[in-house]
Scaffold this active site. Sequence first.
Site, PDB file in Angstrom:
ATOM      1  N   HIS A 354      60.313  73.879  22.086  1.00 27.15           N
ATOM      2  CA  HIS A 354      60.206  75.076  22.906  1.00 27.15           C
ATOM      3  C   HIS A 354      58.813  75.702  22.941  1.00 27.15           C
ATOM      4  O   HIS A 354      58.563  76.615  23.727  1.00 27.15           O
ATOM      5  CB  HIS A 354      61.218  76.090  22.354  1.00 27.15           C
ATOM      6  N   TYR A 489      68.108  91.153  22.712  1.00 34.16           N
ATOM      7  CA  TYR A 489      66.914  90.614  23.387  1.00 34.16           C
ATOM      8  C   TYR A 489      67.346  89.692  24.518  1.00 34.16           C
ATOM      9  O   TYR A 489      68.253  88.873  24.354  1.00 34.16           O
ATOM     10  CB  TYR A 489      66.075  89.843  22.375  1.00 34.16           C
ATOM     11  N   THR A 502      57.434  84.601  29.535  1.00 30.21           N
ATOM     12  CA  THR A 502      58.545  85.551  29.573  1.00 30.21           C
ATOM     13  C   THR A 502      58.110  86.904  29.019  1.00 30.21           C
ATOM     14  O   THR A 502      57.132  87.005  28.286  1.00 30.21           O
ATOM     15  CB  THR A 502      59.747  85.061  28.734  1.00 30.21           C
TER      16      THR A 502
END
Length: 720
Positions: A354, A489, A502
């Site tokens: 990621h 979140y 993001t």
Amino acid sequence: MTEKSDSSASTYQHQSSLPRLPIPPLDDTLKKFLLTVEPLLSSVQLEQTNRIIKDFQVKDGAKLQKILEEYDHTSPHTIGSYIEEFWNDSYLAPDTSVVLNLNPFFLFEDDPDAKIAKSQVHRASSLTFHSLKFVASLKNERIKPDDVKGTRLCMDQFRSLFGSCRIPKPKGEKDVVEVDLDSDHVAVLYRNQFYYFRALWPREEGEVKVAVSENDILNILKSIVDDGNEKNMEELAEGAIGVLTTLDRNKWAQARKQLIDHSEGNMSALEVIDSALFVLVLDDYEPKDIHDAASNMLHGTIRKAKHINFKEQEALQSSIPQEYYQAGTCCNRWYDKLQIIVCSNGSAGINFEHSAIDGHTALRFASDIYAETVITFAKSITKSIYTQGCSLRSIIDAELSQSSTMPNSRLDTNPKKIIFDLSLDLKNAIRYAEASLGDAVKADDTYVLEFDKFGKSFIVANKLSPDSLVQMSIILGYYRLYGEIVCAYEPVLTKRYFHGRTEAMRSTTMKAVELCKTWTSHSSTKEAKLNALVESTRYHSALVKESSGGKGVDRHLFALKCIAEKRGLPIPEFFTSQAWRVLNRTVLSTSNCGNPALSLFGFGPVVPDGFGIGYIIKDSRIQYSISSKHRQTKRFADGIRQTLLEISDILKPLSSQCLGYHNSEKPRNVETLHFSTNGYDDFFGEASKLLNNEDDSPSFVGRAKLVRRSSSIIIAQVEE
């Protein structure tokens, strides 16, 4: 030759015209920060926080804001945005394992072709072939640029999607992501054994072309499976080199150095894996159910098997004797790369590293290759009808130039086995890594909530935001179970900006708190609950819009803290305050990522007592994949389910269809419908249709009254 898609746009053609991520004014961010932490603090703590904010605003904050603005202004050619360097470090600097802490997963829907859907090698060859077409198209810059409703999105992450690998570094150094731009081969992992085959023609031949057909790949995989089955699992467990990628990063760096120092062949083997386009993982395992399938994609399975010749092993003293060995799929992974995982029953998914890419980028890849399988199946159905060529166009623009049909081809596409030379210390390191991973897997509790009573269509018809409603269902589900308000979140895409990734959206707002208290109060009416739901979702949607425009709270403040560290300045009290700590302890880590190509999306929790919640909102259902460590995951999911059922009871379905009788104007079994746009400011435009009585407005059956308000309307149920 593959039919070309209708896309003529170059993948990266808009990059230079994308705006840079704006740095918000400090005053605005601090005002939002106070609102963000208000639900999480006591009145005394909130008062202290207010004092700390004012002090930070006029002293250290103003100074750091100026430094950050100068840093962003003077580094346009070395960094993509003011947050990029610091955000990359936040992924690459921690020493923790990427398993359950970082890597997300996707689970595909079944293949539309029944012959492929249940066969491992057929499904794997189909997904691999379409993935190679995607890679070739990307290398030729023919992948259509992403956009959302006409807004162009940054495509930079696609440069790190294939041929990339996260490389562990020793203590004191950050990991790095290395990308081999000339990568042309696929690594295959089956029963802990590595193989590879070349699959693309080199760029020197002109445009990059795919060198292997789907049938070529099928034959390659069959030969790999045959070879992989020659050894028993007991023997293969000893050399399960992939489990080392599950270690804490410093330990993995040490083990990797041992591998390289022990043998030049090991260095070469690692280079082949590191530089592969991706890893195709074939699991010798069939998931029992949807929960098991999610767990397998997230971290693999654990299954202890007893050594047949344990006494002989003790006598040989070749290594530390172990009575049991690991026969699960947890070791059959390479977590530092993009992995396409296919189980023995044909169920398939993706697990991806990621640090360099976000879910939106991986989703584009996943959706395109799945769509290509659908089109391929559709063409197989209609090929006898459209004898002059099917009118269906391919999604992916790539050309096949099959090496195996060319006499004396210069490109060898036959599979090769990768052999590691393992010392006694390395074999023991593999055992220790497997044991540590087993603890983490045992601690994980993954549960899938499949809610099929309603989905996006129903929510939109009731003038609510689907994402906002799901967010409220999660917060409310937690509150009704524990009676606590905790930090939540949700990542919001900022890819409209150059190198955007993001922004953090904090869903736990005072509106959400009001919803929780109203919803769980025995004295609350349905109307009160509905109003609280509408208000909380409306407020959430407004915050999402702000965050997508680069006007969030978290990234800006995080960058200010990091710029202070980068310049060697004292860390202000603001960043050691209770409010800052509470904000950064995310109990409910959530994300919305999916489309019809995916069945599930999920990841692990980010704090030991938290939940990781990935969800996909489809037209008629909502899928949640929920993970925690030793918490009551199913019970939490049941709370969310109950919340959704109660929401469906309040938001009556809108339908113009009802059962009647021939030659009768009276319908039977008709319910009065409750429909509200109050508080959502007619976001979807349906209220104006109702007021104007347009032909395409929904039909309402039963008695209702129209109440006009200043900026909204209600069609409310009339009491008898």
